[in-house]
Design a protein around this motif. Structure first.
Motif, PDB file in Angstrom:
ATOM      1  N   VAL A 249       0.846  -1.183   0.000  1.00  0.00           N
ATOM      2  CA  VAL A 249       0.000   0.000   0.000  1.00  0.00           C
ATOM      3  C   VAL A 249       0.884   1.236   0.000  1.00  0.00           C
ATOM      4  O   VAL A 249       1.871   1.300   0.756  1.00  0.00           O
ATOM      5  CB  VAL A 249      -0.922   0.035   1.249  1.00  0.00           C
ATOM      6  N   ALA A 255       2.678   4.909  -4.043  1.00  0.00           N
ATOM      7  CA  ALA A 255       1.711   4.189  -4.876  1.00  0.00           C
ATOM      8  C   ALA A 255       2.412   3.533  -6.052  1.00  0.00           C
ATOM      9  O   ALA A 255       2.126   2.382  -6.411  1.00  0.00           O
ATOM     10  CB  ALA A 255       0.626   5.143  -5.362  1.00  0.00           C
ATOM     11  N   TRP A 259       2.461  -0.691  -6.779  1.00  0.00           N
ATOM     12  CA  TRP A 259       2.136  -1.530  -7.946  1.00  0.00           C
ATOM     13  C   TRP A 259       3.385  -2.135  -8.570  1.00  0.00           C
ATOM     14  O   TRP A 259       3.337  -3.246  -9.115  1.00  0.00           O
ATOM     15  CB  TRP A 259       1.280  -0.800  -8.970  1.00  0.00           C
ATOM     16  N   VAL A 272      -2.590  -1.624  -3.189  1.00  0.00           N
ATOM     17  CA  VAL A 272      -3.381  -0.400  -3.245  1.00  0.00           C
ATOM     18  C   VAL A 272      -2.457   0.746  -3.622  1.00  0.00           C
ATOM     19  O   VAL A 272      -1.435   0.968  -2.961  1.00  0.00           O
ATOM     20  CB  VAL A 272      -4.052  -0.099  -1.899  1.00  0.00           C
ATOM     21  N   SER A 273      -2.808   1.461  -4.680  1.00  0.00           N
ATOM     22  CA  SER A 273      -2.002   2.579  -5.176  1.00  0.00           C
ATOM     23  C   SER A 273      -2.857   3.838  -5.174  1.00  0.00           C
ATOM     24  O   SER A 273      -3.822   3.940  -5.933  1.00  0.00           O
ATOM     25  CB  SER A 273      -1.491   2.289  -6.589  1.00  0.00           C
ATOM     26  N   VAL A 274      -2.494   4.780  -4.316  1.00  0.00           N
ATOM     27  CA  VAL A 274      -3.263   6.011  -4.160  1.00  0.00           C
ATOM     28  C   VAL A 274      -2.487   7.173  -4.765  1.00  0.00           C
ATOM     29  O   VAL A 274      -1.470   7.610  -4.217  1.00  0.00           O
ATOM     30  CB  VAL A 274      -3.563   6.303  -2.678  1.00  0.00           C
ATOM     31  N   PHE A 323      -6.190  -2.142  -6.335  1.00  0.00           N
ATOM     32  CA  PHE A 323      -7.083  -1.002  -6.136  1.00  0.00           C
ATOM     33  C   PHE A 323      -6.283   0.256  -6.460  1.00  0.00           C
ATOM     34  O   PHE A 323      -5.286   0.540  -5.808  1.00  0.00           O
ATOM     35  CB  PHE A 323      -7.572  -0.989  -4.685  1.00  0.00           C
ATOM     36  N   ARG A 359     -10.080  -2.732  -9.086  1.00  0.00           N
ATOM     37  CA  ARG A 359     -10.945  -1.604  -8.750  1.00  0.00           C
ATOM     38  C   ARG A 359     -10.236  -0.308  -9.123  1.00  0.00           C
ATOM     39  O   ARG A 359      -9.084  -0.072  -8.719  1.00  0.00           O
ATOM     40  CB  ARG A 359     -11.281  -1.606  -7.266  1.00  0.00           C
ATOM     41  N   VAL A 378     -10.165   2.076   1.588  1.00  0.00           N
ATOM     42  CA  VAL A 378      -9.036   1.166   1.328  1.00  0.00           C
ATOM     43  C   VAL A 378      -8.985   0.061   2.374  1.00  0.00           C
ATOM     44  O   VAL A 378      -8.784  -1.126   2.048  1.00  0.00           O
ATOM     45  CB  VAL A 378      -7.723   1.950   1.299  1.00  0.00           C
ATOM     46  N   TRP A 381     -11.620  -2.427   1.681  1.00  0.00           N
ATOM     47  CA  TRP A 381     -11.258  -3.232   0.512  1.00  0.00           C
ATOM     48  C   TRP A 381     -10.196  -4.274   0.861  1.00  0.00           C
ATOM     49  O   TRP A 381     -10.298  -5.429   0.429  1.00  0.00           O
ATOM     50  CB  TRP A 381     -10.760  -2.311  -0.595  1.00  0.00           C
ATOM     51  N   LEU A 382      -9.202  -3.866   1.661  1.00  0.00           N
ATOM     52  CA  LEU A 382      -8.170  -4.829   2.077  1.00  0.00           C
ATOM     53  C   LEU A 382      -8.773  -5.973   2.865  1.00  0.00           C
ATOM     54  O   LEU A 382      -8.394  -7.134   2.674  1.00  0.00           O
ATOM     55  CB  LEU A 382      -7.106  -4.118   2.919  1.00  0.00           C
TER      56      LEU A 382
END
Length: 386
Positions: A249, A255, A259, A272-274, A323, A359, A378, A381-382
């Motif tokens: 994450v 982010a 990924w 998760v990449s924000v 995500f 997502r 997040v 979702w996790l």
């Protein structure tokens, strides 16, 4: 003029000036300029030359698993840093004061043969093994804190004010790592080279640092990629962690790291990449922060763009749950680049018959932030993904 002389003369005619000369026009200073960013005046031609031939759908490889192997190998080839898999972690742990529902430790370990790295490890109270999060900090042109951007620094009062100000600016005042630990996740967060205990850098030193890596036959971005994948392996190998439930994450540069680590490490089950996903061509436009250099070197693998775009690399992680969140007002990642990237990601997960595991979400009224409502979404979702 001999043929040899003609060839010798031609090699000095380059860029827009060459086009004007061969068309019979005069070559002006403006036509030979560095423009917009700075970009070379012939940057449209360089962009046109990027066709990403190894991308899914362009590649001659039509089996998705074979494509993932080939694409990962191509990325590995461009990291320029050897795999440090044989290096013992030799972790040293120092217990800190208890948090609200979780324990705190400082951890020092070897991710590569070159140096020891310090970080923080948070463990929920209770009986494990627990799910875990490799938490990856941003760039932000702020180097006095790294891991402290995401985990409250109980060990250093001098950094606490800076860390809290950062959390207030980007994270609704929260420390993301502490929140995840309270929710039942083991959290590991380490400094990247240049931040906190491994720095601090001065902003203008980044290009020199990167060029020195290149002069030494290595890569700053490659080192960060190798360290992050090794960190994932360390976290997954802890007795307190369920190795099947480890996520990466991160926010902003973190982010990107999330990924990328999912693409390069089988230890990551979800990511998760924000605030970091785009198409390369859409990012390389006048005014974009990337054109300033500096921070870009942490995410620059020389020559890789001849083969794969950013979403192509992220897609190596398919069909694992991913995500991607971005703010609709984020000036670092314009909407057209986000749309291009999302379309590529969808195509790969669709080919894996796993669209429900991908997502893609845009928060239309937000900029480059990771607010409390985003964090809550997040975390939910996790919980479901892991």
């Amino acid at each position: 003029m001999s043929g040899h002389d003609a060839v010798g003369r031609r090699v000095f005619v380059v860029g827009a000036g060459a086009a004007a000369l061969f068309a019979g026009g005069a070559v002006s200073g403006a036509e030979a300029a560095v423009v917009d960013g700075p970009l070379p005046d012939f940057h449209p031609a360089l962009k046109d030359g990027l066709t990403f031939p190894l991308a899914w759908g362009h590649s001659p490889i039509h089996d998705i698993r074979a494509w993932r192997r080939a694409a990962r190998a191509k990325v590995e080839e461009h990291l320029l840093v050897p795999r440090p898999d044989g290096t013992p972690y030799a972790a040293e742990l120092a217990e800190g004061p208890q948090g609200d529902g979780y324990g705190r430790e400082l951890v020092t370990l070897s991710l590569t043969p070159y140096e020891r790295v310090r970080g923080v490890l948070l463990t929920p109270h209770g009986t494990g093994p627990f799910p875990a999060v490799l938490l990856l900090h941003d760039h932000g042109a702020k180097f006095d804190i790294g891991k402290e951007k995401l985990v409250r620094p109980w060990y250093d009062d001098t950094r606490l004010a800076s860390a809290q100000a950062w959390a207030d600016k980007y994270f609704s005042g929260r420390f993301v790592g502490d929140e995840l630990a309270r929710r039942g996740y083991v959290v590991l967060c380490l400094d990247a080279l240049g931040w906190a205990d491994r720095g601090p850098l001065v902003y203008d030193q980044q290009q020199a640092l990167a060029s020195n890596f290149y002069n030494l036959g290595s890569s700053l971005a490659g080192l960060m990629a190798r360290e992050d994948t090794r960190a994932a392996g360390f976290l997954a190998g802890l007795d307190r962690v369920d190795a099947r439930r480890v996520a990466a994450v991160g926010f902003s540069m973190g982010a990107y790291r999330a990924w990328q680590t999912a693409a390069l490490s089988d230890d990551i089950a979800a990511a998760v990449s924000v605030g970091w996903m785009t198409g390369l061509k859409e990012m390389m436009v006048p005014g974009n922060n990337t054109l300033r250099g500096q921070s870009a070197y942490y995410m620059l693998h020389p020559g890789l763009a001849r083969h794969l775009d950013f979403p192509d690399v992220a897609s190596i992680a398919a069909p694992r749950p991913m995500f991607f969140l971005n703010g609709g007002l984020d000036r670092l990642f314009p909407a057209d680049g986000v749309r291009v990237a999302h379309a590529k990601l969808r195509a790969v997960w669709r080919s894996c018959h796993a669209e429900e595991r991908l997502r893609l979400q845009t928060w239309p009224d937000l900029g480059h932030v990771f607010t409390a409502p985003m964090q809550d979404e997040v975390s939910d979702w996790l919980d479901s993904a892991l």
